[in-house]
Design a protein around this motif. Structure first.
Motif, PDB file in Angstrom:
ATOM      1  N   TYR A  15       9.214  13.535   3.333  1.00  0.00           N
ATOM      2  CA  TYR A  15       9.927  13.915   2.125  1.00  0.00           C
ATOM      3  C   TYR A  15      11.260  13.172   1.954  1.00  0.00           C
ATOM      4  O   TYR A  15      11.247  11.990   1.621  1.00  0.00           O
ATOM      5  N   ASN A  16      12.393  13.835   2.227  1.00  0.00           N
ATOM      6  CA  ASN A  16      13.690  13.187   1.972  1.00  0.00           C
ATOM      7  C   ASN A  16      14.298  12.572   3.224  1.00  0.00           C
ATOM      8  O   ASN A  16      15.462  12.179   3.216  1.00  0.00           O
ATOM      9  N   ARG A  17      13.530  12.507   4.318  1.00  0.00           N
ATOM     10  CA  ARG A  17      14.079  12.040   5.590  1.00  0.00           C
ATOM     11  C   ARG A  17      13.391  10.745   6.016  1.00  0.00           C
ATOM     12  O   ARG A  17      12.167  10.644   5.947  1.00  0.00           O
ATOM     13  N   VAL A  18      14.177   9.798   6.447  1.00  0.00           N
ATOM     14  CA  VAL A  18      13.639   8.519   6.934  1.00  0.00           C
ATOM     15  C   VAL A  18      14.219   8.268   8.320  1.00  0.00           C
ATOM     16  O   VAL A  18      15.434   8.310   8.502  1.00  0.00           O
ATOM     17  N   GLU A  19      13.350   8.038   9.284  1.00  0.00           N
ATOM     18  CA  GLU A  19      13.795   7.741  10.643  1.00  0.00           C
ATOM     19  C   GLU A  19      13.434   6.295  10.949  1.00  0.00           C
ATOM     20  O   GLU A  19      12.279   5.902  10.809  1.00  0.00           O
ATOM     21  N   ILE A  20      14.421   5.528  11.359  1.00  0.00           N
ATOM     22  CA  ILE A  20      14.197   4.096  11.630  1.00  0.00           C
ATOM     23  C   ILE A  20      14.478   3.804  13.096  1.00  0.00           C
ATOM     24  O   ILE A  20      15.515   4.207  13.626  1.00  0.00           O
ATOM     25  N   SER A  62       4.083   7.072   8.852  1.00  0.00           N
ATOM     26  CA  SER A  62       4.862   6.109   9.614  1.00  0.00           C
ATOM     27  C   SER A  62       4.235   4.734   9.467  1.00  0.00           C
ATOM     28  O   SER A  62       3.059   4.598   9.108  1.00  0.00           O
ATOM     29  N   ASN A  63       5.056   3.742   9.704  1.00  0.00           N
ATOM     30  CA  ASN A  63       4.613   2.346   9.586  1.00  0.00           C
ATOM     31  C   ASN A  63       5.201   1.526  10.724  1.00  0.00           C
ATOM     32  O   ASN A  63       6.379   1.645  11.038  1.00  0.00           O
ATOM     33  N   VAL A  64       4.340   0.748  11.344  1.00  0.00           N
ATOM     34  CA  VAL A  64       4.776  -0.266  12.302  1.00  0.00           C
ATOM     35  C   VAL A  64       4.067  -1.562  11.909  1.00  0.00           C
ATOM     36  O   VAL A  64       2.842  -1.661  12.025  1.00  0.00           O
ATOM     37  N   TYR A  65       4.826  -2.505  11.399  1.00  0.00           N
ATOM     38  CA  TYR A  65       4.320  -3.796  10.929  1.00  0.00           C
ATOM     39  C   TYR A  65       3.127  -3.652   9.962  1.00  0.00           C
ATOM     40  O   TYR A  65       3.342  -3.309   8.808  1.00  0.00           O
ATOM     41  N   ASN A  66       1.906  -3.897  10.436  1.00  0.00           N
ATOM     42  CA  ASN A  66       0.757  -3.898   9.511  1.00  0.00           C
ATOM     43  C   ASN A  66      -0.031  -2.592   9.550  1.00  0.00           C
ATOM     44  O   ASN A  66      -1.110  -2.510   8.994  1.00  0.00           O
ATOM     45  N   ARG A  67       0.517  -1.583  10.232  1.00  0.00           N
ATOM     46  CA  ARG A  67      -0.213  -0.330  10.416  1.00  0.00           C
ATOM     47  C   ARG A  67       0.515   0.819   9.707  1.00  0.00           C
ATOM     48  O   ARG A  67       1.727   0.954   9.816  1.00  0.00           O
ATOM     49  N   VAL A  68      -0.243   1.630   8.998  1.00  0.00           N
ATOM     50  CA  VAL A  68       0.317   2.795   8.308  1.00  0.00           C
ATOM     51  C   VAL A  68      -0.486   4.019   8.727  1.00  0.00           C
ATOM     52  O   VAL A  68      -1.717   4.022   8.625  1.00  0.00           O
ATOM     53  N   PHE A 112       0.838  -1.204   0.000  1.00  0.00           N
ATOM     54  CA  PHE A 112       0.000   0.000   0.000  1.00  0.00           C
ATOM     55  C   PHE A 112       0.877   1.260   0.000  1.00  0.00           C
ATOM     56  O   PHE A 112       0.620   2.209  -0.760  1.00  0.00           O
ATOM     57  N   MET A 113       1.904   1.272   0.846  1.00  0.00           N
ATOM     58  CA  MET A 113       2.778   2.448   0.903  1.00  0.00           C
ATOM     59  C   MET A 113       3.422   2.717  -0.454  1.00  0.00           C
ATOM     60  O   MET A 113       3.584   3.870  -0.862  1.00  0.00           O
TER      61      MET A 113
END
Lengths: 95, 95
Positions: B66-71, A63-69, A45-46
């Motif tokens: 946008y251009n930033r990803v936080e993990i 943001s995404n955590v496992y099955n949640r967006v 989906f994302m």
């Protein structure tokens, strides 16, 4: 590209058309949470949203955590919600 | 599948090997922020991480603007950091 902020009545119209979105950030953004069977489905989906967003040059904060967006839409250039958010919510809801 | 929580010395080792990650959540997770040229590049990176994560069945908590990803990496089954986070940090750093 500057874009006009939605008027109060346009904002109400947006929420009426897209009832699964809620106002956040003092009414300057809308948010919706999506739940899927698993990560594979969530990230699929994302990927579809990413293609829409990049084509429209209007990108979500998400943001995404496992099955949640969780998706937040706002228009920085407008200092709040604009028709671009309404169009993106419509395109996402249509997926 | 249960997995052991890292010991203090294993956690120090993890941070020494991956200095761009920081401890968050009272030491129960590690976090790194990545910046890219644009959304296309950021989401391309996310797609590579998603493939790694799904293969390892160990999924990040992450967000993108946008251009930033936080993990953020943590192991719920371990109640904190485990070797699975160390392996994922290593795999992500290698991209």
């Amino acid at each position: 590209m500057a874009v006009a902020r939605l008027t109060d009545s346009e904002r109400e119209e947006l929420l009426r058309r897209h009832p699964e979105w809620s106002l956040v950030r003092d009414g300057d953004a809308i948010q919706r949470t999506f739940r899927f069977a698993d990560f594979n489905e969530a990230f699929g989906f994302m990927t579809r949203v990413a293609l829409l967003a990049d084509k429209a040059d209007h990108h979500p904060e998400w943001s995404n955590v496992y099955n949640r967006v969780e998706i937040v839409l706002t228009t920085h250039d407008a200092g709040g919600l604009s028709r671009r958010d309404a169009e993106m919510a419509k395109a996402i809801d249509a997926l």
